[in-house]
Design a protein around this motif. Structure first.
Motif, mmCIF file in Angstrom:
data_model
loop_
_atom_site.group_PDB
_atom_site.id
_atom_site.type_symbol
_atom_site.label_atom_id
_atom_site.label_comp_id
_atom_site.label_asym_id
_atom_site.label_seq_id
_atom_site.Cartn_x
_atom_site.Cartn_y
_atom_site.Cartn_z
ATOM 1 N N GLN A 55 6.628 7.765 -17.140
ATOM 2 C CA GLN A 55 5.948 8.484 -16.057
ATOM 3 C C GLN A 55 5.173 7.528 -15.165
ATOM 4 O OE1 GLN A 55 3.753 11.469 -18.237
ATOM 5 N NE2 GLN A 55 5.211 13.043 -17.613
ATOM 6 N N LEU A 56 4.497 6.561 -15.772
ATOM 7 C CA LEU A 56 3.761 5.577 -14.974
ATOM 8 C C LEU A 56 4.702 4.761 -14.101
ATOM 9 C CD1 LEU A 56 1.102 4.224 -17.490
ATOM 10 C CD2 LEU A 56 0.720 5.711 -15.523
ATOM 11 N N GLU A 57 5.840 4.377 -14.668
ATOM 12 C CA GLU A 57 6.820 3.608 -13.894
ATOM 13 C C GLU A 57 7.358 4.429 -12.727
ATOM 14 O OE1 GLU A 57 9.557 2.476 -16.966
ATOM 15 O OE2 GLU A 57 8.411 0.692 -17.496
ATOM 16 N N GLU A 58 7.588 5.718 -12.959
ATOM 17 C CA GLU A 58 8.070 6.587 -11.883
ATOM 18 C C GLU A 58 7.018 6.709 -10.780
ATOM 19 O OE1 GLU A 58 9.228 10.303 -13.680
ATOM 20 O OE2 GLU A 58 10.832 9.354 -14.832
ATOM 21 N N GLU A 59 5.759 6.881 -11.184
ATOM 22 C CA GLU A 59 4.683 6.967 -10.197
ATOM 23 C C GLU A 59 4.544 5.655 -9.439
ATOM 24 O OE1 GLU A 59 2.796 9.551 -9.065
ATOM 25 O OE2 GLU A 59 4.216 10.686 -10.262
ATOM 26 N N ASN A 60 4.664 4.538 -10.153
ATOM 27 C CA ASN A 60 4.577 3.229 -9.518
ATOM 28 C C ASN A 60 5.699 3.057 -8.497
ATOM 29 O OD1 ASN A 60 3.611 0.618 -9.002
ATOM 30 N ND2 ASN A 60 4.947 -0.262 -10.558
ATOM 31 N N MET A 61 6.909 3.512 -8.838
ATOM 32 C CA MET A 61 8.038 3.406 -7.899
ATOM 33 C C MET A 61 7.773 4.247 -6.650
ATOM 34 S SD MET A 61 10.002 1.190 -9.157
ATOM 35 C CE MET A 61 11.403 1.340 -8.077
ATOM 36 N N MET A 63 4.810 5.003 -5.411
ATOM 37 C CA MET A 63 3.773 4.316 -4.641
ATOM 38 C C MET A 63 4.341 3.095 -3.927
ATOM 39 S SD MET A 63 1.158 6.024 -4.720
ATOM 40 C CE MET A 63 -0.528 5.955 -5.127
ATOM 41 N N ARG A 64 5.202 2.350 -4.610
ATOM 42 C CA ARG A 64 5.826 1.180 -3.978
ATOM 43 C C ARG A 64 6.666 1.606 -2.779
ATOM 44 N NH1 ARG A 64 5.235 -3.663 -5.777
ATOM 45 N NH2 ARG A 64 4.609 -4.066 -7.891
ATOM 46 N N LYS A 65 7.374 2.717 -2.909
ATOM 47 C CA LYS A 65 8.210 3.207 -1.818
ATOM 48 C C LYS A 65 7.344 3.559 -0.608
ATOM 49 C CE LYS A 65 11.575 6.715 -0.574
ATOM 50 N NZ LYS A 65 12.204 7.967 -0.910
ATOM 51 N N VAL A 66 6.247 4.262 -0.844
ATOM 52 C CA VAL A 66 5.340 4.619 0.254
ATOM 53 C C VAL A 66 4.758 3.360 0.874
ATOM 54 C CG1 VAL A 66 3.123 5.739 0.797
ATOM 55 C CG2 VAL A 66 4.779 6.898 -0.680
ATOM 56 N N TYR A 115 -0.655 -4.760 -1.969
ATOM 57 C CA TYR A 115 -0.257 -3.621 -2.796
ATOM 58 C C TYR A 115 -1.371 -3.187 -3.747
ATOM 59 C CZ TYR A 115 2.445 -0.586 -5.842
ATOM 60 O OH TYR A 115 2.883 0.487 -6.568
ATOM 61 N N PHE A 116 -2.040 -4.131 -4.418
ATOM 62 C CA PHE A 116 -3.090 -3.760 -5.363
ATOM 63 C C PHE A 116 -4.260 -3.083 -4.648
ATOM 64 C CE2 PHE A 116 -4.944 -7.820 -4.157
ATOM 65 C CZ PHE A 116 -6.314 -7.626 -4.293
ATOM 66 N N GLU A 117 -4.531 -3.472 -3.413
ATOM 67 C CA GLU A 117 -5.602 -2.837 -2.638
ATOM 68 C C GLU A 117 -5.184 -1.423 -2.223
ATOM 69 O OE1 GLU A 117 -7.467 -6.870 -0.611
ATOM 70 O OE2 GLU A 117 -5.619 -6.022 0.203
ATOM 71 N N PHE A 118 -3.922 -1.284 -1.878
ATOM 72 C CA PHE A 118 -3.369 0.024 -1.536
ATOM 73 C C PHE A 118 -3.472 0.964 -2.735
ATOM 74 C CE2 PHE A 118 0.425 2.801 -1.471
ATOM 75 C CZ PHE A 118 0.187 3.500 -0.299
ATOM 76 N N MET A 121 -7.006 2.112 -3.227
ATOM 77 C CA MET A 121 -7.320 3.135 -2.231
ATOM 78 C C MET A 121 -6.731 4.483 -2.651
ATOM 79 S SD MET A 121 -6.174 3.369 1.763
ATOM 80 C CE MET A 121 -4.445 3.438 1.299
ATOM 81 N N MET A 122 -5.461 4.484 -3.047
ATOM 82 C CA MET A 122 -4.806 5.723 -3.441
ATOM 83 C C MET A 122 -5.451 6.311 -4.696
ATOM 84 S SD MET A 122 -2.826 6.276 -1.023
ATOM 85 C CE MET A 122 -2.091 7.747 -1.676
ATOM 86 N N ASN A 123 -5.885 5.457 -5.594
ATOM 87 C CA ASN A 123 -6.548 5.922 -6.806
ATOM 88 C C ASN A 123 -7.864 6.614 -6.466
ATOM 89 O OD1 ASN A 123 -6.758 6.096 -9.714
ATOM 90 N ND2 ASN A 123 -8.409 4.598 -9.528
ATOM 91 N N ASP A 124 -8.579 6.095 -5.496
ATOM 92 C CA ASP A 124 -9.827 6.720 -5.076
ATOM 93 C C ASP A 124 -9.589 8.067 -4.404
ATOM 94 O OD1 ASP A 124 -11.240 4.600 -6.066
ATOM 95 O OD2 ASP A 124 -11.807 3.774 -4.128
#
Length: 126
Positions: A55-61, A63-66, A115-118, A121-124
């Protein structure tokens, strides 16, 4: 007075012995059924962790796509790209607000989001 203080008799404390579940009622006619239910409730940890990782990998993919879409394939997002990305999603935002958000999450002070800053931001936001 404590609850049940006026009741006759004394209830011994319920402390399970090694290897016993505290949910079992010893001597109960349903003891075998209780043990079976409890054994079925125990989750195989490796399956649980594998599912969580997937699930984390899917969410990461996602986020990477966005991120890649907003960054137009690049490795960073400028305030201008961020503004365009938000507008393409239907968000009403002005240039000053987009710049302010990028500045707030731009830890390295480059004027762009990596990416890590993005992700931060998304986590917040989420």
């Amino acid at each position: 007075p404590s609850l049940g203080a006026d009741l006759p008799g004394e209830v011994p404390p319920c402390t399970p012995k090694d290897g016993e579940s505290e949910l079992l009622v010893k001597g109960d006619e349903g003891e075998v059924v209780q043990a079976e239910i409890i054994s079925n409730l125990q989750v195989d940890e490796s399956k649980l962790l594998s599912g969580f990782k997937r699930q984390l990998e899917e969410e990461n993919m996602k986020m990477r796509k966005v991120f890649k879409e907003i960054a137009q394939g690049g490795k960073t997002i400028t305030a201008e790209q961020f503004l365009k990305g938000l507008k393409s999603l239907g968000c009403e935002v002005d240039k000053d607000s987009a710049e302010s958000i990028v500045d707030r999450y731009d830890v390295e002070g480059t004027g762009m989001l990596k990416y890590f800053e993005f992700l931060r931001m998304m986590n917040d936001v989420c």
